[in-house]
Design a protein around this motif. Structure first.
Motif, PDB file in Angstrom:
ATOM      1  N   ILE A 213      37.009  44.178  40.673  1.00  0.00           N
ATOM      2  CA  ILE A 213      36.377  43.028  40.271  1.00  0.00           C
ATOM      3  C   ILE A 213      36.983  41.134  40.918  1.00  0.00           C
ATOM      4  N   MET A 214      38.650  42.035  40.374  1.00  0.00           N
ATOM      5  CA  MET A 214      39.341  41.368  40.284  1.00  0.00           C
ATOM      6  C   MET A 214      39.779  40.248  42.437  1.00  0.00           C
ATOM      7  N   LEU A 215      39.471  41.783  42.491  1.00  0.00           N
ATOM      8  CA  LEU A 215      39.868  41.295  44.192  1.00  0.00           C
ATOM      9  C   LEU A 215      38.727  40.423  44.648  1.00  0.00           C
ATOM     10  N   VAL A 216      37.987  40.783  43.989  1.00  0.00           N
ATOM     11  CA  VAL A 216      36.149  40.008  44.801  1.00  0.00           C
ATOM     12  C   VAL A 216      36.502  38.257  43.921  1.00  0.00           C
ATOM     13  N   SER A 217      36.963  38.238  42.982  1.00  0.00           N
ATOM     14  CA  SER A 217      37.043  36.905  42.224  1.00  0.00           C
ATOM     15  C   SER A 217      38.335  36.306  43.275  1.00  0.00           C
ATOM     16  N   ARG A 218      39.085  37.086  43.641  1.00  0.00           N
ATOM     17  CA  ARG A 218      40.038  35.930  43.684  1.00  0.00           C
ATOM     18  C   ARG A 218      39.846  35.169  45.766  1.00  0.00           C
ATOM     19  N   SER A 219      39.198  37.160  46.165  1.00  0.00           N
ATOM     20  CA  SER A 219      39.431  36.610  47.770  1.00  0.00           C
ATOM     21  C   SER A 219      38.020  35.872  47.693  1.00  0.00           C
ATOM     22  N   ALA A 220      36.847  35.568  47.309  1.00  0.00           N
ATOM     23  CA  ALA A 220      35.472  35.161  46.428  1.00  0.00           C
ATOM     24  C   ALA A 220      34.518  36.174  48.401  1.00  0.00           C
ATOM     25  N   VAL A 221      35.195  37.334  48.723  1.00  0.00           N
ATOM     26  CA  VAL A 221      34.344  37.711  49.475  1.00  0.00           C
ATOM     27  C   VAL A 221      34.425  39.596  48.957  1.00  0.00           C
ATOM     28  N   ALA A 222      33.625  40.389  49.752  1.00  0.00           N
ATOM     29  CA  ALA A 222      33.567  41.909  49.905  1.00  0.00           C
ATOM     30  C   ALA A 222      33.105  42.705  51.301  1.00  0.00           C
ATOM     31  N   SER A 223      33.772  43.725  51.260  1.00  0.00           N
ATOM     32  CA  SER A 223      34.289  44.232  53.016  1.00  0.00           C
ATOM     33  C   SER A 223      33.939  45.453  52.595  1.00  0.00           C
ATOM     34  N   ALA A 224      33.882  46.739  53.566  1.00  0.00           N
ATOM     35  CA  ALA A 224      33.702  47.874  53.193  1.00  0.00           C
ATOM     36  C   ALA A 224      35.071  48.380  54.251  1.00  0.00           C
ATOM     37  N   ALA A 225      35.496  47.786  54.649  1.00  0.00           N
ATOM     38  CA  ALA A 225      36.992  47.633  55.684  1.00  0.00           C
ATOM     39  C   ALA A 225      38.294  47.178  54.842  1.00  0.00           C
ATOM     40  N   THR A 226      37.938  46.575  53.123  1.00  0.00           N
ATOM     41  CA  THR A 226      39.502  46.319  52.247  1.00  0.00           C
ATOM     42  C   THR A 226      40.128  47.464  52.033  1.00  0.00           C
ATOM     43  N   ALA A 227      41.364  46.881  51.996  1.00  0.00           N
ATOM     44  CA  ALA A 227      42.248  48.386  51.061  1.00  0.00           C
ATOM     45  C   ALA A 227      42.200  49.799  52.201  1.00  0.00           C
ATOM     46  N   ASP A 228      42.163  49.718  53.168  1.00  0.00           N
ATOM     47  CA  ASP A 228      42.257  50.771  53.403  1.00  0.00           C
ATOM     48  C   ASP A 228      43.076  51.406  53.145  1.00  0.00           C
ATOM     49  N   LYS A 229      44.936  50.946  52.798  1.00  0.00           N
ATOM     50  CA  LYS A 229      45.830  51.492  52.532  1.00  0.00           C
ATOM     51  C   LYS A 229      45.923  51.570  51.259  1.00  0.00           C
ATOM     52  N   LEU A 230      45.270  51.535  50.563  1.00  0.00           N
ATOM     53  CA  LEU A 230      45.442  50.669  48.737  1.00  0.00           C
ATOM     54  C   LEU A 230      46.346  52.439  48.361  1.00  0.00           C
ATOM     55  N   HIS A 231      45.259  53.360  48.765  1.00  0.00           N
ATOM     56  CA  HIS A 231      45.857  54.660  48.206  1.00  0.00           C
ATOM     57  C   HIS A 231      47.411  55.476  48.068  1.00  0.00           C
ATOM     58  N   MET A 232      48.028  55.041  49.831  1.00  0.00           N
ATOM     59  CA  MET A 232      49.231  55.171  50.039  1.00  0.00           C
ATOM     60  C   MET A 232      50.428  53.692  49.334  1.00  0.00           C
ATOM     61  N   GLU A 233      49.974  53.278  48.803  1.00  0.00           N
ATOM     62  CA  GLU A 233      50.695  51.946  48.010  1.00  0.00           C
ATOM     63  C   GLU A 233      51.132  52.186  47.107  1.00  0.00           C
ATOM     64  N   CYS A 234      49.602  52.478  46.830  1.00  0.00           N
ATOM     65  CA  CYS A 234      49.746  52.732  44.761  1.00  0.00           C
ATOM     66  C   CYS A 234      50.635  54.230  44.950  1.00  0.00           C
ATOM     67  N   ILE A 235      50.606  55.413  45.804  1.00  0.00           N
ATOM     68  CA  ILE A 235      51.806  56.436  44.999  1.00  0.00           C
ATOM     69  C   ILE A 235      52.869  56.367  45.919  1.00  0.00           C
ATOM     70  N   ALA A 236      53.182  55.432  46.829  1.00  0.00           N
ATOM     71  CA  ALA A 236      54.754  54.587  46.924  1.00  0.00           C
ATOM     72  C   ALA A 236      54.960  53.525  46.256  1.00  0.00           C
ATOM     73  N   ALA A 237      54.227  53.023  45.241  1.00  0.00           N
ATOM     74  CA  ALA A 237      54.713  52.038  43.997  1.00  0.00           C
ATOM     75  C   ALA A 237      55.008  53.300  42.701  1.00  0.00           C
ATOM     76  N   CYS A 238      54.589  54.529  42.713  1.00  0.00           N
ATOM     77  CA  CYS A 238      54.692  54.802  41.692  1.00  0.00           C
ATOM     78  C   CYS A 238      55.747  55.760  42.029  1.00  0.00           C
ATOM     79  N   ALA A 239      55.999  56.525  43.570  1.00  0.00           N
ATOM     80  CA  ALA A 239      56.970  57.560  43.829  1.00  0.00           C
ATOM     81  C   ALA A 239      58.139  56.797  43.236  1.00  0.00           C
ATOM     82  N   ILE A 240      58.308  55.195  43.702  1.00  0.00           N
ATOM     83  CA  ILE A 240      59.063  54.557  44.064  1.00  0.00           C
ATOM     84  C   ILE A 240      59.949  54.146  41.685  1.00  0.00           C
ATOM     85  N   GLY A 241      59.127  54.314  41.286  1.00  0.00           N
ATOM     86  CA  GLY A 241      59.063  53.323  40.411  1.00  0.00           C
ATOM     87  C   GLY A 241      59.365  54.713  39.565  1.00  0.00           C
ATOM     88  N   GLY A 242      59.525  55.555  39.597  1.00  0.00           N
ATOM     89  CA  GLY A 242      60.413  57.007  39.302  1.00  0.00           C
ATOM     90  C   GLY A 242      58.544  58.334  38.677  1.00  0.00           C
TER      91      GLY A 242
END
Length: 306
Positions: A213-242
């Protein structure tokens, strides 16, 4: 304190290269852009602390954003759309949890498969066309402020504070750490370990609904191709954060710092015109270093325990 030292060094380096980097407006903008990312990373943190992982978060975000946007445009029913998204989040979260925890599928296989399914449904629904024409009130929401803070940043802060309270000051949080640290021992203590681990997948999916909902509100569009690397970015951020990739260790504050660290790198390199390919390489290298450090700390703890 290595992460904090690295952040300070990066702040100094980027501010020397770009005098506008450390301005209040730029810092607020970086946090606002990373708000949806932080919300999903908090969900991943719950799963990692519980000793599992999830590679379907990016696909889930695309799925929820597409389904929610299409229904809202077609019906104009805000409450009904929200209930639909909550129901879908519960369904996908439970499905992932049951496959991984009860049926014993490897987490990366089960969640990759579920990610393919939901992203495939989103692609079929849109026929690979970007969904637009969302209500003005929704697309304005992301750019408005409450209590002097951008709405998306405020939502992310509230999510972090709630997650911090749940993990640090509730029985559920203590049981989650126990299960992630040693599931067998937790079960001997009478903790319903399977239920705890399944619940983390539900938490992650529900937070992904919020992030969609947050992303749609900011971008004003929705796509099936969005956030294709998000899972790895989240895991990376968690790992970097300890957050330990083996479960049982880590704090939400670390996830917050990890997300800001990754987003700060991205913003600073973008300002210098560095190619996205090099940004991925840089982020990947830092993630590998964090994983090696986590492995070293785990072995050191095991050695001290013996």
């Amino acid at each position: 304190y290595g992460l904090y030292i690295a952040m300070i060094i990066l702040l100094i380096a980027f501010s020397v290269l770009n005098t506008n980097f450390l301005t209040i407006n730029n810092i607020v903008n970086i946090f606002d852009q990373s708000a949806y990312y932080l919300v999903t990373a908090v969900g991943i943190a719950f799963i990692l602390i519980g000793g599992k992982t999830d590679l379907s978060i990016g696909s889930q975000l695309a799925f929820y954003s597409v389904i929610g946007s299409m229904r809202l445009i077609e019906t104009g029913d805000t409450f009904g759309t929200l209930m639909l998204l909550i129901g879908l989040g519960l369904l996908v979260g439970f499905a992932n949890g049951i496959m991984v925890v009860l049926l014993g599928f490897p987490p990366f296989i089960a969640t990759i498969a579920s990610g393919y399914v939901v992203r495939g449904i989103a692609a079929y629904m849109t026929q690979q066309v970007t969904v637009s024409g969302l209500p003005k009130w929704l697309t304005r929401f992301a750019w408005q402020k409450t209590f002097g803070l951008p709405n998306l940043s405020l939502i992310a802060i509230v999510v972090v504070l709630i997650a911090l309270y749940v993990l640090e000051f509730t029985g559920y949080g203590r049981r989650l750490y126990a299960v992630g640290g040693n599931k067998t021992a937790a079960e001997v203590m009478g903790i319903r370990a399977n239920a705890i681990q399944i619940s983390t997948y539900v938490v992650a999916s529900m937070l992904t609904v919020v992030a969609a909902i947050m992303l749609v509100s900011r971008s004003a569009v929705a796509s099936a191709a969005t956030a294709d690397k998000l899972h790895m970015e989240c895991i990376a951020a968690c790992a970097i954060g300890g957050i330990s990739l083996k479960g049982g260790h880590g704090h939400i504050w670390g996830t917050l710092i990890g997300v800001l660290f990754v987003c700060m790198i991205r913003s600073g390199l973008n300002a210098q015109g560095v190619s996205n390919f090099w940004q991925l390489i840089f982020t990947g290298a830092i993630t590998i270093f964090a994983a090696v450090l986590d492995s070293y700390k785990t072995r050191a703890a095991d050695g001290n325990g013996r």
